[in-house]
Design an enzyme around this catalytic site. Structure first.
Site, short mmCIF file in Angstrom:
data_model
loop_
_atom_site.label_atom_id
_atom_site.label_comp_id
_atom_site.label_asym_id
_atom_site.label_seq_id
_atom_site.Cartn_x
_atom_site.Cartn_y
_atom_site.Cartn_z
N GLU A 1 20.45 -58.10 -34.67
CA GLU A 1 19.82 -57.84 -35.97
C GLU A 1 20.88 -57.43 -37.00
O GLU A 1 20.69 -56.46 -37.74
CB GLU A 1 18.73 -56.78 -35.84
N GLU B 1 12.55 -61.79 -29.91
CA GLU B 1 11.73 -60.60 -29.67
C GLU B 1 10.36 -60.82 -30.28
O GLU B 1 10.21 -60.81 -31.50
CB GLU B 1 12.34 -59.35 -30.33
#
Ligand SMILES: *[C@@H]1O[C@H](CO)[C@@H](O)[C@H](O)[C@H]1NC(C)=O
Ligand SMILES: *[C@@H]1O[C@H](CO)[C@@H](O)[C@H](O)[C@H]1NC(C)=O
Ligand SMILES: *[C@@H]1O[C@H](CO)[C@@H](O)[C@H](O)[C@H]1NC(C)=O
Ligand SMILES: *[C@@H]1O[C@H](CO)[C@@H](O)[C@H](O)[C@H]1NC(C)=O
Ligand SMILES: *[C@@H]1O[C@H](CO)[C@@H](O)[C@H](O)[C@H]1NC(C)=O
Ligand SMILES: *[C@@H]1O[C@H](CO)[C@@H](O)[C@H](O)[C@H]1NC(C)=O
Ligand SMILES: *[C@@H]1O[C@H](CO)[C@@H](O)[C@H](O)[C@H]1NC(C)=O
Ligand SMILES: *[C@@H]1O[C@H](CO)[C@@H](O)[C@H](O)[C@H]1NC(C)=O
Ligand SMILES: *[C@@H]1O[C@H](CO)[C@@H](O)[C@H](O)[C@H]1NC(C)=O
Length: 656
Positions: A196, A272
């Site tokens: 991320e 995810e």
């Protein structure tokens, strides 16, 4: 010759009598290629594959339970698992490593090779995310706290000082993973680069490229990818070079279209898909309903896209390992939101290994959509949990006595944060609490203590061993003196004149931020600014690092009959367990705030302003025969230790 001719027949017979395993299907006779994203769908060794993966962090589940959880995951129809690798556990002191036999307190959670072998034995592939940053609601996003000793170093950037440490760590960890790559006969089919990175809003492609190059230099050949919230995918990735994948839990069509725009001819992958959520201290327990979960999952799978369900097994933030978020920017500590010890995550397999409705829903969807049928195991039976009898607590050790008797207190003219203490082979303090003691001081009636800046993160103040803090009894107390939200806090130290007094400031590090922009990664713990009494800066402290290291916990002695339940103290109780060692929970409803230690190992923190009111205790941490339980309670202790066979959520008995 004859047996060679027979061999295909044997395979043929076996294949006809049952479905192939995952490895039989994709391994065939010879492995020629790994996971390929060179077309709009994934290929593994030349065969079509849709990834049905689930996240399982080996460092959040006791090793005696790895196989149980993995078999359950395979039984749900998953063909892969995904895990992060936590740098701060594996390099627990600068230059000192633990991969299962390194002597750290987490040793029995860290044999990543045994974990990968078990993954393969249970017929699953692995997706591995070695970081170096992992978020994961994990202390400091997986970064070791000793990095903060390098003043001015910018973590998660191409700053040479940071890359030097990453490179040294990667030279240990990547070669271990390299051996277990799919094309080397192991389970790992893909690696994620950083994590991320888009959320840092920091445009540093050189950093991402450096991480990727380090992987390659250590022999990584399998597919590499980045993972971000889809709208940040370009900022956080190296599109054109590495596959861009997405993290989200809603609007699947929109998010997958965004990913599609970046790379028209590559497969879609959700790195995810959030099955539930985690809890912050002082908030209510979070859950998501199965219907919403299934609805979004079905829309992802039928899009079609590959998916990794984060978390599939939530697990536990044992010890002092949970992370926190920041709601404000900068190192302003008032926005700290510590996470709980439980990382149940409301996931398909719960913290204690029970299967939830989401497990059934996932299994049904994979059955419905997977075009490739492979052999699945039966769902293993979950062992029974035990609620032990209450144990009366008979012994205590006052915290003030522990501080008095701590050998080799560190003399320091000024207040020093934990990280900068010159201990532990120049790695600083790595866990727990730090005590700043000022002895031999005269205090006038009404003397006022003033702590400049923020307390990082929780302070207990004792004068001559007596606790002055207000008893923790409501969520609102966290806004007051002694917690992380107040800037420049003060407290009256005495009502009458005192000579030759001892003042102790006991500071608990309540974990570091694990997510977001880079300025939120500059975080020292303990006290960082001056401390004044009646406006005079206090100098010449004695510092005591209270790490609650296993070896230290095990040698604690001098236990006394209970004299004062309303003082910070350690309490000791023992109980007997018999084989098979069953899981249980420690019920903390009657306690306030502190930590629990089982047979020397710090099980975790509790604070009954909610939402977690029972700490999961896996049988693997118990022993046949006598077990020692120590509770370090900051405020007030009940008469006994209680157990539970179920998780408990809400507010403690004395909290309103
Ligand atoms: C593999 O998947 C692609 C895309 O879904 C499909 O066009 C192709 O027919 C599949 N190949 C096999 C052998 O199933
Ligand atoms: C101290 O740290 C160095 C690296 O910084 C390491 O090589 C050495 O093994 C450590 N010593 C001990 C006793 O842990
Ligand atoms: C810290 O952040 C909070 C929330 O953003 C803000 O209200 C407060 O003024 C800040 N405090 C300082 C000292 O910057
Ligand atoms: C899951 O399905 C099994 C088999 O149908 C059933 O026995 C079980 O009760 C279900 N579990 C939940 C939590 O719904
Ligand atoms: C760190 O140093 C402190 C103080 O010397 C000591 O008590 C503690 O055991 C050390 N920690 C580790 C992990 O060695
Ligand atoms: C704390 O004190 C400092 C000066 O010592 C001042 O700059 C700062 O604004 C104060 N913070 C608050 C929240 O009053
Ligand atoms: C001051 O208190 C300490 C104990 O904290 C004691 O050892 C010492 O003798 C005292 N000194 C005086 C001058 O009373
Ligand atoms: C602070 O606590 C975290 C865990 O909560 C730990 O990982 C970190 O090393 C600690 N830092 C210090 C300086 O004690
Ligand atoms: C635990 O077992 C030992 C013998 O193994 C016994 O002496 C002890 O009393 C038992 N303790 C409790 C609390 O039952």
């Amino acid at each position: 010759m004859r047996s060679c001719l027979l061999l295909p027949l044997v395979i043929c017979v076996v294949a006809n009598s049952r479905l192939p395993t995952n490895y039989e299907y994709y391994g065939k006779d010879e492995i020629l290629s790994g996971l390929s994203a060179a077309q709009r769908h994934f290929l593994l060794n030349g065969e079509n594959i849709t990834l049905f993966s689930g996240t399982f962090h080996y460092f959040r589940v006791h090793r005696t339970q790895w196989r149980d959880r993995l078999r359950k995951m395979r039984a749900a129809g998953l063909n892969a698992i995904e895990t992060y690798v936590p740098w701060n556990l594996h390099e627990y002191q600068s230059g000192v490593y633990d991969f299962g036999d390194g002597g750290s307190d987490f040793e029995e959670f860290l044999d990543v090779e045994e974990f990968l072998r078990t993954v393969q034995e249970e017929d699953l592939f692995a997706i591995v995310r070695p970081g170096p940053y992992i978020c994961a609601e994990w202390e400091f996003g997986g970064l070791p706290s000793w990095l903060l000793r390098e003043k001015g170093m910018k973590v998660r950037t191409s700053d040479g000082a940071f890359l030097k440490y990453v490179s040294r760590y990667f030279s240990k960890v990547i070669p271990i993973l390299e051996k277990h790559q799919f094309t080397n006969g192991g389970p790992i089919i893909a690696f994620q680069v950083e994590n991320e990175y888009g959320a840092t809003l920091n445009y540093d492609k050189a950093y991402l490229r450096a991480i990727k190059e380090m992987f390659i230099d250590h022999g990584i050949k399998e597919l590499m990818f980045t993972a971000d919230s889809p709208l940040l995918g370009l900022l956080g990735g190296l599109p054109g070079d590495l596959l861009v994948t997405g993290n989200f839990n809603a609007y699947p069509e929109f998010n997958l279209q965004v990913l599609r725009l970046y790379q028209m001819n590559k497969p879609l992958m959700v790195a995810e898909y959030w099955s539930g959520w985690y809890d912050h201290v002082t908030e209510d327990h979070r859950t998501t309903d199965t219907e919403t979960y299934s609805n979004v999952l079905e829309r992802i799978i039928s899009f079609p896209a590959s998916v990794n369900i984060y978390m599939f097994v939530g697990g536990t933030n044992f010890g002092f390992t949970h992370g926190s978020n920041f709601v404000s920017t900068g190192s302003n500590n008032s926005g700290l939101q510590p996470e709980t010890t439980s990382y149940d995550y409301d996931s398909p397999i719960s913290e204690n290994g029970d299967l939830t409705e989401k497990f059934n829903a996932t299994k049904a969807l994979i059955e419905k959509y997977s075009p490739i049928k492979t052999l699945l195991p039966d769902i293993p039976e979950s062992p029974k949990r035990v609620k032990y009898e209450d144990i009366k607590i008979e012994e205590q050790l006052l915290l003030s006595t522990v501080i008095d008797e701590f050998p080799n207190k560190i003399a320091s003219e000024d207040i020093v944060p934990m990280e900068l203490l010159d201990i532990n082979n120049s790695s600083g303090q790595s866990y727990g609490y730090i005590v700043y003691r000022k002895s031999n001081i005269d205090l006038k009636a009404g003397a006022v203590l003033k702590i400049k800046g923020y307390v990082r993160d929780h302070a207990l103040v004792l004068v001559n061993g007596v606790l002055l803090n207000r008893m923790l009894s409501s969520r609102r107390d966290i806004d007051g003196f002694g917690y992380w939200r107040l800037h420049n806090s003060s407290l009256t130290l005495t009502e009458k004149d005192l000579t030759n007094a001892t003042v102790d400031l006991v500071i608990e590090n309540n974990s570091r931020n694990n997510f977001g922009q880079l300025d939120q990664f500059e975080q020292y713990k303990g006290l960082t600014e001056e401390v004044l009494i009646d406006e005079e800066v206090i100098k010449n402290w004695q510092i005591v690092p209270l790490e609650f290291k296993r070896s230290w916990n095990e040698q604690l002695s001098g236990w006394k009959p209970i004299s004062n339940r309303r003082a910070p103290a350690l309490y000791r109780a023992t109980f007997n367990a018999t084989l098979p060692l069953s899981d249980t929970y420690i019920n903390v409803q009657e306690w306030r705030k502190g930590i629990i230690i089982i047979n020397g190992f710090v099980l975790g923190r509790y604070v009954t302003v909610g939402p977690q009111l029972a700490l999961y205790l896996p049988g693997g941490l118990l022993r046949d025969g006598e077990n020692e339980l120590i509770v370090f309670e900051h405020f007030s202790a009940p008469l006994s230790v209680k157990f539970s066979d179920q998780p408990l959520w809400g507010l403690g008995n004395y909290i309103h």
